[in-house]
Motif scaffolding. Structure first.
Motif, PDB file in Angstrom:
ATOM      1  N   VAL A 633      70.524  94.634  19.884  1.00 26.22           N
ATOM      2  CA  VAL A 633      69.641  95.319  20.833  1.00 26.22           C
ATOM      3  C   VAL A 633      70.279  95.143  22.213  1.00 26.22           C
ATOM      4  O   VAL A 633      70.863  94.088  22.488  1.00 26.22           O
ATOM      5  CB  VAL A 633      68.214  94.721  20.790  1.00 26.22           C
ATOM      6  N   ILE A 634      70.210  96.189  23.028  1.00 27.80           N
ATOM      7  CA  ILE A 634      70.800  96.077  24.364  1.00 27.80           C
ATOM      8  C   ILE A 634      69.721  96.286  25.421  1.00 27.80           C
ATOM      9  O   ILE A 634      68.615  96.753  25.096  1.00 27.80           O
ATOM     10  CB  ILE A 634      71.935  97.108  24.565  1.00 27.80           C
ATOM     11  N   ASP A 635      70.030  95.925  26.657  1.00 30.54           N
ATOM     12  CA  ASP A 635      69.044  96.157  27.713  1.00 30.54           C
ATOM     13  C   ASP A 635      69.349  97.470  28.429  1.00 30.54           C
ATOM     14  O   ASP A 635      70.377  98.115  28.184  1.00 30.54           O
ATOM     15  CB  ASP A 635      69.020  94.983  28.687  1.00 30.54           C
ATOM     16  N   GLN A 636      68.447  97.871  29.303  1.00 26.46           N
ATOM     17  CA  GLN A 636      68.567  99.165  29.984  1.00 26.46           C
ATOM     18  C   GLN A 636      69.841  99.278  30.814  1.00 26.46           C
ATOM     19  O   GLN A 636      70.451 100.330  30.890  1.00 26.46           O
ATOM     20  CB  GLN A 636      67.366  99.376  30.905  1.00 26.46           C
ATOM     21  N   GLU A 637      70.211  98.177  31.465  1.00 27.71           N
ATOM     22  CA  GLU A 637      71.410  98.201  32.310  1.00 27.71           C
ATOM     23  C   GLU A 637      72.635  98.479  31.450  1.00 27.71           C
ATOM     24  O   GLU A 637      73.510  99.250  31.833  1.00 27.71           O
ATOM     25  CB  GLU A 637      71.574  96.850  33.015  1.00 27.71           C
ATOM     26  N   PHE A 638      72.691  97.798  30.305  1.00 21.85           N
ATOM     27  CA  PHE A 638      73.782  98.008  29.359  1.00 21.85           C
ATOM     28  C   PHE A 638      73.808  99.473  28.936  1.00 21.85           C
ATOM     29  O   PHE A 638      74.868 100.123  28.941  1.00 21.85           O
ATOM     30  CB  PHE A 638      73.571  97.088  28.146  1.00 21.85           C
ATOM     31  N   ALA A 639      72.626  99.993  28.560  1.00 19.21           N
ATOM     32  CA  ALA A 639      72.530 101.369  28.067  1.00 19.21           C
ATOM     33  C   ALA A 639      73.021 102.336  29.141  1.00 19.21           C
ATOM     34  O   ALA A 639      73.799 103.253  28.862  1.00 19.21           O
ATOM     35  CB  ALA A 639      71.090 101.677  27.673  1.00 19.21           C
ATOM     36  N   ARG A 640      72.596 102.122  30.369  1.00 15.19           N
ATOM     37  CA  ARG A 640      72.959 103.054  31.426  1.00 15.19           C
ATOM     38  C   ARG A 640      74.457 102.998  31.711  1.00 15.19           C
ATOM     39  O   ARG A 640      75.109 104.008  31.898  1.00 15.19           O
ATOM     40  CB  ARG A 640      72.172 102.732  32.697  1.00 15.19           C
ATOM     41  N   ARG A 641      74.985 101.778  31.710  1.00 13.65           N
ATOM     42  CA  ARG A 641      76.378 101.614  32.081  1.00 13.65           C
ATOM     43  C   ARG A 641      77.323 102.152  31.005  1.00 13.65           C
ATOM     44  O   ARG A 641      78.344 102.745  31.311  1.00 13.65           O
ATOM     45  CB  ARG A 641      76.641 100.131  32.339  1.00 13.65           C
ATOM     46  N   TYR A 642      76.969 101.900  29.736  1.00 13.64           N
ATOM     47  CA  TYR A 642      77.928 102.249  28.680  1.00 13.64           C
ATOM     48  C   TYR A 642      77.553 103.513  27.923  1.00 13.64           C
ATOM     49  O   TYR A 642      78.371 104.048  27.188  1.00 13.64           O
ATOM     50  CB  TYR A 642      78.079 101.079  27.706  1.00 13.64           C
ATOM     51  N   PHE A 643      76.328 103.971  28.057  1.00 11.03           N
ATOM     52  CA  PHE A 643      75.949 105.176  27.329  1.00 11.03           C
ATOM     53  C   PHE A 643      75.358 106.238  28.244  1.00 11.03           C
ATOM     54  O   PHE A 643      74.970 107.310  27.776  1.00 11.03           O
ATOM     55  CB  PHE A 643      74.975 104.834  26.190  1.00 11.03           C
ATOM     56  N   GLY A 644      75.252 105.928  29.525  1.00  9.93           N
ATOM     57  CA  GLY A 644      74.755 106.902  30.489  1.00  9.93           C
ATOM     58  C   GLY A 644      73.403 107.432  30.068  1.00  9.93           C
ATOM     59  O   GLY A 644      72.511 106.654  29.734  1.00  9.93           O
ATOM     60  N   ALA A 645      73.257 108.741  30.087  1.00 11.38           N
ATOM     61  CA  ALA A 645      71.971 109.331  29.754  1.00 11.38           C
ATOM     62  C   ALA A 645      71.787 109.429  28.247  1.00 11.38           C
ATOM     63  O   ALA A 645      70.693 109.722  27.768  1.00 11.38           O
ATOM     64  CB  ALA A 645      71.853 110.714  30.393  1.00 11.38           C
ATOM     65  N   GLY A 646      72.879 109.212  27.478  1.00 13.14           N
ATOM     66  CA  GLY A 646      72.787 109.395  26.033  1.00 13.14           C
ATOM     67  C   GLY A 646      71.946 108.332  25.361  1.00 13.14           C
ATOM     68  O   GLY A 646      71.579 107.327  25.969  1.00 13.14           O
ATOM     69  N   ASP A 689      74.853  92.990  32.202  1.00 14.81           N
ATOM     70  CA  ASP A 689      74.598  93.790  31.002  1.00 14.81           C
ATOM     71  C   ASP A 689      74.253  92.811  29.880  1.00 14.81           C
ATOM     72  O   ASP A 689      74.889  91.764  29.753  1.00 14.81           O
ATOM     73  CB  ASP A 689      75.849  94.586  30.639  1.00 14.81           C
ATOM     74  N   GLN A 690      73.226  93.164  29.101  1.00  9.82           N
ATOM     75  CA  GLN A 690      72.706  92.162  28.164  1.00  9.82           C
ATOM     76  C   GLN A 690      72.688  92.674  26.724  1.00  9.82           C
ATOM     77  O   GLN A 690      72.299  93.816  26.467  1.00  9.82           O
ATOM     78  CB  GLN A 690      71.286  91.749  28.605  1.00  9.82           C
ATOM     79  N   ILE A 691      73.107  91.793  25.813  1.00 12.55           N
ATOM     80  CA  ILE A 691      73.088  92.106  24.380  1.00 12.55           C
ATOM     81  C   ILE A 691      72.269  91.051  23.666  1.00 12.55           C
ATOM     82  O   ILE A 691      72.413  89.852  23.929  1.00 12.55           O
ATOM     83  CB  ILE A 691      74.524  92.095  23.796  1.00 12.55           C
TER      84      ILE A 691
END
Lengths: 886, 119
Positions: A633-646, A689-691
């Motif tokens: 599971v990742i956090d929002q910061e991780f998601a935004r940084r590595y997956f952008g809007a996807g 970024d958090q995992i």
């Protein structure tokens, strides 16, 4: 000395007799001239004049040695003060508060900033860290350390350490012992000698060396009654036998980086961690080193750059981009504290100034009453220097008494403050009253005494004799009124500066409390847990089974609502990193090309315990175990940084397992809210970024580490203490060798993370309150005094028909004018000075208009109140009484 | 009353010493007698304040120009008598000649200015 003292006393009684004989002779004369006997005595006494004064003036002619003259002045001063005990008590208390606050703060500044570290040649001590792409001060891998140690030319010794917990068995009840894994040179870097036995020898820290330990003097006393035959004895740590080779001195109390003086020190090589020999793994090691004599910091940095460069070429996989960071030990320990302490020191300086102004004010008011005395003494031939000396002696007497009292206050206050907030300051255990502090107190007492004593004394010693004598010491001259007005203005201005800085600090703390850490900190209890030492040798499946049993036991404890094991990072407590790359990215050639993230290894109930919101997908369930497909599971910061809007859910990550190991992989199943890992202020400037990974899916080699210590977090209801007691009992019942320790609520952890802000806010607020009180008393004193001086004038005005409201307005407006000038000056000063504390502020500008306005309004209100009381007294003046009184 | 007050002359700095030494030339005296003598011998013009007298006596004693003893006075009271020492006599002579010089000098100045006003 004795003889002379006796002679002086003899001369004293001689003078008494001489005076009384004079009076008798004079009376006898008068009777002979026909005066009635009853009047003769009193008339001759009247003719003689002020006996006490003449006695003093005559004594002065004896020309004592200066010490004796001082003693005489002191005695006289003490007598004068004793005559007006109210004045003396108020003045001494005011000074005690001012000097006490300064002494307390100086003892902090002295202990933390000024005193050298308590080790030989402390300026040659530095700390060492690995600089990595993400961290300026990352931890050092053991193989790299050994190479640094061998290859460098700049350091006499070099050492690394990391904290560790051991379960001690076989010495009474089994218990958790705090320990440090250290390299062999750790104590020789510091120059600390053992109380008993020896420290570690070079080579004893290697993997595979014989298991030996050093124990603290505390543990020696507690477990072995300080018996000298402890050397060579064995103790069982995590089920393994270690031989005691030495005792570390009781006064060793270093606390720096993650190192802190503890109960037990074991050589690094004894750590049964498969990653210890990996060049990739920092494992929380940080270094201490001692520069060779004459080697500068710059030279050492250049040297280490060469060393690390060579390593990067030899081991590009592990060491590319890895450098060494060298920070002087003192700078690392006290760096951030310097500003806070200096700002606070400025603040107490203001408090002392206000106290001095108040006392100067009291003295001036009092000196008006004594104007006649001084005028007479001058008329009788007492020199100006003589009067000044007497005056300053009285002031010094006040100041030194206040200083002595202040020293006591400071001693208690410092102890109380440091006990209440132990984590607020580095080196807090080195703070105390020493010769420097005593000297400082003496110096500021004398300085204050001269400061507040001299102003009125100078005014006093050149009085207009005739005028003073004629006026009978009653009238207020314009210049004296101006002096009082200046006092009020200065006080108000100083108090305003203090109040503004306290206001800004308070707003900073309030802003910090409002910061959302990303979890709900209330009702979370965290603690450490060691399984029974025998579990270390168990199979991974057996360990997992025990952990599941443990979860069930914990969940059944009354008061526990939800529970989770935690490994790796935990907010505001400890960090752990993971290297990864996304599916679809090319596999990086070395770890420096990989991405970094914070790694939280937790159980399904983690979100419930922490109250972290789930944003997308799902969190772990009990079904995500060692048999099922790996998930993350990742956090929002991780998601935004590595997956952008996807949508990251369903995407796959690869995790580095070190050279020669195939990477792990996991599928992202959910996104959760971001949590502040580091602290409330600097989160965004650091890795964030958090995992999250499921606890039960930890690789077998990692799960084998869990029995020797893991963290647990539970959400509880009610009070934390009984819940923790219940947990402790439940754990002991489950297995008597299982140890829980270091219970802390999340609120406590948060409070500790804000310790230095709270410390500076409480102190600034305290000093500001003191300043406000003193300033209010000062204004009250001045206005009362002016009203008393104008009683006659007010009486005349009222006799001529002035209304009470008019008198009220007149007095208040006089006070208000002084206060307003003070407020204006204070605002200007505060605007300039608060910029100095901008680095201490958060969420508020140094020129925050709200704070400035509120403080100005508060101060004006207090000033008006302080004027109102004497003003009302003025309106009650009875014209008849006022005029007759004159 | 007012007239008498005005006719009192404040003693010049240093003159008190001279007066005290001079009044001891006929024999030991106590403080009260010294002040009484100065007053009566000056025709009630010079009043020596006790606040100046006793400090002066003690200062002169410290300078060893006078010495003191406790004696019984003529009306049977214990009193501290001051007497001139030989150093005091010398000092008196010095101060006297200095005083005479000052008087002569002042008189000279006054006489000169009187002449000028007259001419």
């Amino acid at each position: 000395m004795n003889l002379r003292f006796w002679r002086n006393r003899d001369r004293g009684s001689d003078l008494e007799e001489e005076i009384s004989s004079h009076l008798q002779l004079a009376a006898h004369d008068r009777i002979e001239r026909g005066e009635p006997a009853s009047e003769a005595a009193s008339n001759s006494r009247r003719e003689f004049g002020n006996i006490g004064l003449i006695r003093e003036l005559t004594r002065e002619m004896w020309g004592w040695a200066s010490l004796e003259r001082i003693a005489q002045d002191v005695r006289f001063g003490a007598r004068m003060l004793a005559k007006s005990p109210g004045f003396a008590v108020v003045a001494i208390l005011t000074l005690a508060l001012g000097i006490g606050a300064n002494t307390a703060l100086f003892s902090l500044v002295n202990g933390v900033l000024l005193n050298p570290l308590p080790y030989p040649q402390p300026d040659r001590l530095v700390t060492l860290h690995e600089s990595k792409p993400n961290f300026e001060s990352g931890s050092i891998s053991f193989p790299n350390f050994l190479d640094w140690q061998r290859e460098n030319h700049s350091f006499q010794q070099m050492a690394i350490s990391r904290p560790n917990g051991f379960t001690l068995t076989g010495q009474g009840e089994s218990e958790q012992i705090n320990a440090e894994f250290i390299s062999a040179d750790c104590f020789s870097v510091l120059g600390v000698q053992p109380t008993l036995g020896r420290m570690f020898l070079p080579g004893e820290d290697r993997i595979g060396a014989a298991p030996i330990v050093l124990i603290s003097a505390g543990l020696w006393k507690r477990k072995f009654a300080s018996a000298p035959d402890v050397l060579g004895k064995s103790i069982a740590l995590n089920g393994k036998s270690f031989t005691i080779v030495g005792v570390v001195p009781a006064n060793f109390n270093l606390s720096i980086m993650n190192f802190s003086a503890t109960e037990l020190y074991a050589p690094i090589g004894q750590w049964e961690n498969p990653f210890l020999s990996s060049r990739f793994a920092g494992l929380g090691f940080h270094g201490l080193a001692r520069l060779k004599p004459g080697v500068t910091l710059e030279q050492a940095r250049a040297d280490m750059a060469t060393v690390t460069q060579a390593l990067a070429e030899t081991y590009p996989d592990a060491d590319k981009g890895i450098g060494a960071t060298i920070i002087p030990m003192r700078q690392l320990m006290v760096g951030s504290t310097q500003l806070i302490l200096l700002v606070l020191f400025g603040a107490v300086g203001c408090v002392l100034l206000i106290a001095c102004v108040n006392v100067a004010n009291l003295l001036t008011a009092r000196s008006t009453g004594r104007a006649r005395e001084f005028a007479i003494r001058t008329a009788l031939g007492a020199g100006r220097a003589r009067l000044l000396r007497q005056y300053v002696t009285e002031s010094l007497l006040l100041a030194l008494t206040g200083g002595a009292l202040g020293l006591l206050l400071a001693y208690w206050g410092t102890n109380a403050a440091l006990t209440a907030m132990p984590s607020a300051l580095p080196r807090a255990n080195e703070v105390g009253v020493d010769a420097h502090v005593l000297l400082f107190t003496l110096a500021i007492s004398v300085g204050a005494g001269i400061l507040f004593g001299l102003a009125p004394a100078l005014k006093m010693s050149k009085p207009n004799l005739q005028k003073t004598l004629n006026e009978g010491g009653r009238a207020v001259t314009a210049s004296r009124q101006r002096a009082h007005a200046i006092f009020v203005v200065v006080e108000v201005a100083l108090a305003l500066v203090l109040l503004v800085s306290a206001g800004l600090a308070t707003r900073t703390l309030a802003a910090l409390w409002r910061v959302d850490p990303g979890f709900r900190s209330s009702n979370i209890l965290t603690f450490g847990l060691n399984l029974s030492p025998s579990m270390s040798l168990s199979q991974p499946d057996q360990i997992r089974a025990t952990l599941r049993e443990l979860d069930a036991t914990l969940a059944s404890v009354p008061g526990v609502q939800s529970t989770t094991l935690s490994w790796g990072a935990f907010p505001m407590s400890g960090d752990d990193e993971i290297l990864f790359w996304r599916e679809g990215d090319p596999q990086p050639a070395n770890k420096n090309d990989m991405n970094w993230a914070l790694k939280y290894i937790v159980e399904p109930q983690y979100l419930d315990v922490m109250k972290i919101p789930l944003k997308r997908g799902r969190f772990f369930t009990n079904a995500d175990d060692e048999h099922s497909a790996p998930v993350a599971v990742i956090d929002q910061e991780f998601a935004r940084r590595y997956f952008g809007a996807g949508n990251p859910v369903g995407k796959r990550l690869y995790f580095d397992r070190g050279i020669g190991n195939a990477p792990n992989t996991a599928e992202i199943i959910g996104v959760v809210g971001h949590v502040k890992q580091w602290d409330l202020i600097n989160d965004s400037t650091q890795l964030h970024d958090q995992i999250y990974l499921p606890f039960m899916q930890m690789p077998d080699d990692q799960i084998a580490q869990v029995p020797s210590g893991t963290s647990v977090a539970v959400r509880y209801e009610g009070a934390s203490a009984p819940v923790f007691d219940a947990i402790r009992n439940a754990m002991r019942q489950m297995n008597s060798e299982q140890v829980v320790y270091q219970a802390q609520t999340m609120d406590e952890i948060l409070a500790i993370s804000l310790a230095s802000q709270r410390f500076s806010m409480f102190l600034l607020a305290g000093f500001a309150a003191l300043a406000l009180l003193l300033a209010a008393l000062g204004i009250y004193g001045v206005v009362s005094y002016l009203v008393a001086q104008r009683t006659n004038e007010i009486g005349i005005r009222m006799a001529l028909g002035a209304q009470r409201s008019h008198v009220l307005k007149m007095v208040i407006s006089q006070g208000a004018q002084m206060a307003l000038v003070g407020v204006a000056l204070g605002l200007a000063a505060a605007l300039g000075l608060t910029r100095l504390m901008s680095k201490m502020l958060f969420g508020v500008k140094p020129s925050d208009p709200l704070t400035f306005l509120a403080v100005a309004a508060l101060l004006i209100a207090v000033a008006l109140l302080a004027c109102y009381i004497p003003a009302r007294r003025a309106t009650r003046v009875d014209p008849v009484v006022a005029l007759r009184y004159q | 009353m007012k007239k008498r007050y005005q006719s009192r002359i404040e003693l010049l700095q240093g003159t008190l010493d001279l007066l005290i030494l001079q009044s001891l030339i006929w024999g030991p005296q106590h403080g009260y007698a010294i002040s009484r003598n100065i007053r009566s011998q000056s025709g009630q013009i010079l009043h020596v304040d006790t606040g100046s007298l006793y400090p002066a006596l003690h200062r002169l004693e410290k300078q060893k120009w006078i010495a003191s003893d406790w004696k019984i006075s003529e009306n049977n009271q214990r009193a501290k008598y001051y007497r001139l020492t030989s150093a005091g006599r010398k000092q008196l002579a010095t101060e006297r000649s200095r005083w005479d010089q000052i008087c002569a000098a002042v008189a000279g100045v006054l006489a000169a200015s009187k002449r000028r006003t007259a001419s």
